[in-house]
Write an enzyme that holds these catalytic residues in place. Structure first.
Site, mmCIF file in Angstrom:
data_model
loop_
_atom_site.group_PDB
_atom_site.id
_atom_site.type_symbol
_atom_site.label_atom_id
_atom_site.label_comp_id
_atom_site.label_asym_id
_atom_site.label_seq_id
_atom_site.Cartn_x
_atom_site.Cartn_y
_atom_site.Cartn_z
ATOM 1 N N CYS A 112 38.782 105.076 109.196
ATOM 2 C CA CYS A 112 38.511 105.156 110.634
ATOM 3 C C CYS A 112 38.815 106.572 111.147
ATOM 4 C CB CYS A 112 39.318 104.080 111.365
ATOM 5 S SG CYS A 112 38.673 103.732 113.017
ATOM 6 N N HIS A 159 38.187 98.860 108.250
ATOM 7 C CA HIS A 159 39.626 98.846 107.971
ATOM 8 C C HIS A 159 39.970 97.867 106.848
ATOM 9 C CE1 HIS A 159 41.199 101.159 111.457
ATOM 10 N NE2 HIS A 159 40.122 100.716 112.077
ATOM 11 N N GLU A 164 42.635 97.723 105.259
ATOM 12 C CA GLU A 164 44.056 97.342 105.369
ATOM 13 C C GLU A 164 44.254 96.186 106.337
ATOM 14 O OE1 GLU A 164 42.650 99.685 107.039
ATOM 15 O OE2 GLU A 164 43.716 100.175 108.890
#
Lengths: 222, 720
Positions: free
Chosen positions: A86, A194, A196
């Site tokens: 990002c 993302h 994560e």
């Protein structure tokens, strides 16, 4: 394997990325943007999401001038791994470690939703745990994710199999539906989604785990 | 610099009423300086002093075994076990948002986040409750765009997930939109920071961003009615900088961990004035400020401007003197201002020095504890006329009227502009009854909801007050959470009108009763009065923000119905159509009484749902739009159709309270029925999920067609 996660003053996904690295078995160290050097023996540097310096004008442009960014560049020049997610992707393009730019989303609005990505290449140490063409569910959350590059650059990315992920349904107008790209040596990955945030079923998807697992395995072999 | 003369006009322009002027003269024993007048105005306005609401707010239940700190601090603190606490509050930013929607809403978010991290908590969730005028009103699209963008720009950059909220449209908000922002944070229960100063001669430290002229007089502006000069008030709106707020958060948490902080208070409404007075007053101390030391963004600022500036992202702290170097280093690391601007003094004085002059010298306690307090006259709201004949409508036409209206359509246009997952702990994203966020590093989770049905409160303030709390209770229950506590954001019109004051008193009575019955004490809150434009008040809108606890993630009910699941209704249906969403949206009828709230049934049915979560695949509460809308939304979210064996407008669209719709696997029904019988809970199988058609009341339509309407109506109708 050792991972370093960078914190710029406006980073806000730094903890999340550190947690994901640790869950995949990495030894994680946090690095402050004013540091001049990375800790010894770091294998991969994570440049997290957020709004590094507020990013009111060009996202990532100021972060690219931080002391730590010079250290990240040297690490990459030595063939080290770098993962930018990002805002981290925006920083890596501003640093010139990855080609292209992230423009404002085509819809001119911030977009947060879980999207379907296609794994465009499994030939990288970030994506080897996936199959080429595999569809995975990963959240996006950004205002400036519209990946843009000149025709020649796009042809080159395609010719060198350096597009890592594409969107099944493009949320931001990016060229070629690109969601993530690799560097020439395939050891720097920048992506808007993302992974994560997709590391366990309770969060809605565990499809992001493959990226960290790929990296762990790939680096062990490298 | 010579200060303006204090004339009657100047006093009136500061919102000081004649009786308050007399009181002021009594306190000082002389005429005030211009700076002093500004300070009194800032402290005694409705927004800061709660002078019209205080005597009624005292009647709310605010204690319980779970409550660590109730109202009076920056936010409420509630025990969640294991030595941890959740800290939360909701606050309005209505007037600024109407004047400048992007910055008004953004700074509303910034303010509530500061309230939470001032107490030592890291914010983990945000919500916002928005009320706008009619979709076709010329200002509405502009306000919706600006407010949503402003909320997103601040929360997203700061890094707090926005996990819930409400958006409604009604003509009563045409000239006065409501922006209520909620934030919750997490802290160790023994590491909460409070605002009371202690110790004489302790340094008073200014932290964060520099002081500019923005927002001078904002709190006074927020305490006045609007008229057509409103556009001239734009300069009183502050500008937000989430990047600075993020740094302020990290620096404050580091500072608190260092042990340097005696007390801390954020600078919100009335900025330096209010924060300094609060700290001194709560600690029984005086405060001396040397304004020359205040970090200033602009040159030539006067004492008056500095004391009233509402520049954002600032904090005031009383510091342990021996820790000064350590504290300064933390703020320098984050590139933030750190300046000693004064000290605590033993006398009851608020002493403001600028240059070599005393600009203000006021008995400090008189500004806050002894601020004016009114028992304003009020009249009870008369009982509404009974609902007359209800026009006939087919089930699908009724459903289309609801899902095609922006108040009840899918809100993806709004919440996709908010980062709902930063922190990587969000278990339930917006769109379900409540947002759910895991307590980082544990198996616990917290659920968040915000609720009120202003139509009900207008018709029957007491019942409407009860209903707002009951709906919050149900929404938390519907995701499996045990409701813990609530915050109230009370938005009303002009309290000087007895009928408006009557709405306020009635709603608080209902809220208090429901909070007691459902064991949800009010731990924080905010009152926003004078929500009127050209003499027309908003619908009374007491927003209830509530927090629930999931002790383990196994308690979470967050599934979606599966093909073949049974639709099971919990609770009793009488078919109450008064003040219903169906009548409002399909016919423009807002008549009849609000649905009665049976608090015993609410509690019993809620406990039943939570006790039987293992037999429940998915759950939603029934509220606006009744069974029909609840069944549609549940099916639509799962990409399924639904068939209800229920007929008649009252049964399908009635808004009886204490009800839930469950999706239950067929094999689990018998056990659930037995449990319901044992608990004395009405439980009825009303249909089945599956297929691709919505069928109810002898009418049907393809889900694909309804879904398209549901997902496009918001942007289409509002013109976004």
């Amino acid at each position: 394997m050792k991972a370093a996660v960078v914190t710029f003053p406006g980073s806000n996904c730094d903890r999340d990325l550190a947690v994901a690295f640790a869950a995949a078995g990495f030894e994680v160290q946090r690095v402050w943007h004013k540091d001049n050097a990375l800790p010894d023996g770091v294998d991969v540097v994570g440049v997290p999401g957020g709004f590094s310096f507020g990013d009111y004008l060009r996202c990532g442009a100021i972060a690219a001038q931080s002391p730590i960014s010079a250290a990240i560049r040297s690490h990459a020049d030595r063939g080290g791994y770098v993962l930018g997610i990002c805002n981290g992707f925006q920083v890596l393009t501003e640093m010139g470690l990855l080609p292209g730019v992230l423009m404002r989303n085509a819809g001119l609005r911030f977009v947060c939703r879980t999207v379907t990505l296609r794994v465009a290449t499994a030939q990288s140490d970030f994506t080897s745990a996936y199959a080429r063409g595999q569809e995975i569910r990963i959240p996006v959350a950004h205002h400036d994710g519209n990946y843009t590059i000149d025709a020649e650059g796009l042809a080159r990315l395609r010719g060198e199999d350096r597009i890592a992920f594409t969107y099944a349904e493009n949320p931001n107008g990016s060229m070629g539906d690109i969601a993530g790209v690799l560097s020439e040596n395939r050891r720097v990955l920048g992506m808007m989604p993302h992974p994560e945030r997709a590391t366990e079923p309770a969060l809605g998807s565990a499809d992001g785990r493959g990226l960290f697992a790929s990296l762990m395995r790939g680096m062990a072999l490298a | 610099m010579a200060e303006p003369l204090i004339t009657a006009d100047v006093v009136a322009a500061h919102g000081i009423k004649p009786d308050e002027w007399e009181r002021l003269l009594d306190i000082l024993g002389r005429e005030p300086t211009f700076t002093e007048l500004g300070i009194f105005s800032a402290m005694w306005n409705e927004h800061c002093s709660y002078k019209s609401s205080k005597i009624h707010l005292k009647k709310l239940p605010t204690t319980g075994p779970q409550v660590i700190c109730g109202p009076g601090e920056n936010a409420g603190v509630v025990d969640i076990g294991d030595g941890q606490a959740v800290i939360f509050k909701m606050e309005s930013h209505n007037h600024p948002s109407y004047i400048e929607p992007h910055q008004g809403a953004a700074t509303g978010v910034g303010g509530i986040l500061r309230d939470v991290f001032t107490m030592g908590a890291r914010p983990i969730a945000a919500m916002n409750a928005l009320s706008f005028g009619l979709p076709d009103h010329p200002k509405t699209a502009h306000l919706v765009k600006g407010v949503v963008e402003g909320i997103g720009s601040y929360g997203n950059a700061f890094g707090v997930p926005t996990v819930g909220g409400e958006v409604r449209f009604h003509a009563a908000y045409n000239g006065n939109c409501l922006v209520n922002a909620f934030a919750a944070g997490l802290a160790d229960a023994d590491k909460i920071f409070y605002s009371a100063a202690s110790g004489v001669g302790m340094p008073v430290v200014y932290l964060g961003a520099k002081t500019g002229r923005d927002g001078v007089g904002g709190a006074t502006m927020a305490s006045a009615e609007f008229d057509d000069t409103i556009e001239e008030k734009r300069p009183t709106v502050q500008v937000g900088d989430p990047f600075t707020e993020k740094r302020l958060l990290e620096a404050c948490l580091e500072l608190m961990a260092s042990g340097a902080v005696i007390s801390i208070q954020d600078m919100g409404a009335a900025g330096l004035t209010c924060s300094a007075v609060e700290m001194g007053d709560k600690g029984g101390l005086g405060i001396k400020l040397q304004l020359d030391d205040v970090p200033q963004r602009e040159t030539g600022m006067t004492a008056y401007e500095m004391m009233l500036s509402e520049s954002q992202e600032r904090m005031l702290m009383v510091l342990k003197p021996e820790k000064e170097a350590e504290a300064r280093a933390i703020f320098e690391k984050w590139d933030l201002d750190f300046a000693i601007v004064g000290e605590t003094i033993p006398e009851d004085r608020f002493l403001i020095l600028h240059g070599n002059e005393v600009k203000a010298d006021i008995p400090l306690s008189k500004l806050s504890s002894s601020a004016p307090e009114y028992d304003r006259p009020w009249v009870p709201t008369p009982p509404p006329a009974p609902l007359g004949e209800v026009p006939e409508i087919g089930a699908m036409d009724g459903l289309r009227a609801l899902i095609g209206s922006p108040s009840h359509a899918h809100k993806g246009w709004v919440y996709e502009q908010y980062d709902s997952q930063v922190g990587a702990d969000t278990l339930v994203t917006p769109g379900l009854p409540a947002g759910v966020v895991r307590v980082h590093g544990t198996g616990k989770a917290l659920a968040f909801t915000s609720d009120v049905t202003p139509r009900y409160v207008k018709a029957n303030p007491v019942e409407g007050g009860r209903q707002a709390v009951a709906e919050a209770y149900r929404n938390l229950t519907a995701v499996g959470a045990l409701p813990l506590a609530a915050t109230d954001n009370l938005n009303f019109g002009n309290p000087e009108k007895p009928e408006i004051m009557g709405q306020f008193v009635g709603a608080l009575q209902g809220i208090g009763e429901a909070c007691r019955a459902l064991d949800m004490p009010i731990v924080s809150g905010n009152v926003s009065l004078y929500n009127e434009t050209d003499g027309k008040g908003i619908l009374p809108t007491p927003t209830i923000g509530a927090v629930g606890l999931l002790r383990t993630m196994d308690e979470l009910i967050a599934g979606r119905p599966a093909e073949g699941d049974l639709a099971v209704l919990v609770g009793e249906t009488r078919g109450h159509l008064g003040q219903s969403a169906l009548l409002a949206e399909a016919f423009g009828i807002e008549a009849g009484d609000a649905p009665p709230v049976d608090l015993v049934a609410e509690r019993r049915n809620g406990e039943f749902v939570r006790a039987n979560r293992k037999a429940i695949r998915a759950c939603t509460d029934l509220s606006d739009g009744g069974l029909a809308l609840a069944a549609f939304e549940m099916a639509e979210g799962a990409g399924l159709g639904v068939t209800l064996d229920v007929t008649g407008t009252p049964a399908l669209f009635g808004e009886d309270q204490a009800r839930y719709l469950l999706a239950v696997a067929p094999g689990d029904l018998a056990g659930l029925q037995a449990a319901a019988q044992a608990a004395g809970v009405p439980l009825t199988r009303v249909g089945q999920f599956g297929g691709a058609v919505v069928s109810m009341g002898g009418d049907s339509a393809p889900m694909a067609e309804l879904s398209r309407l549901y997902r496009t109506a918001f942007a289409d109708k509002v013109g976004l």
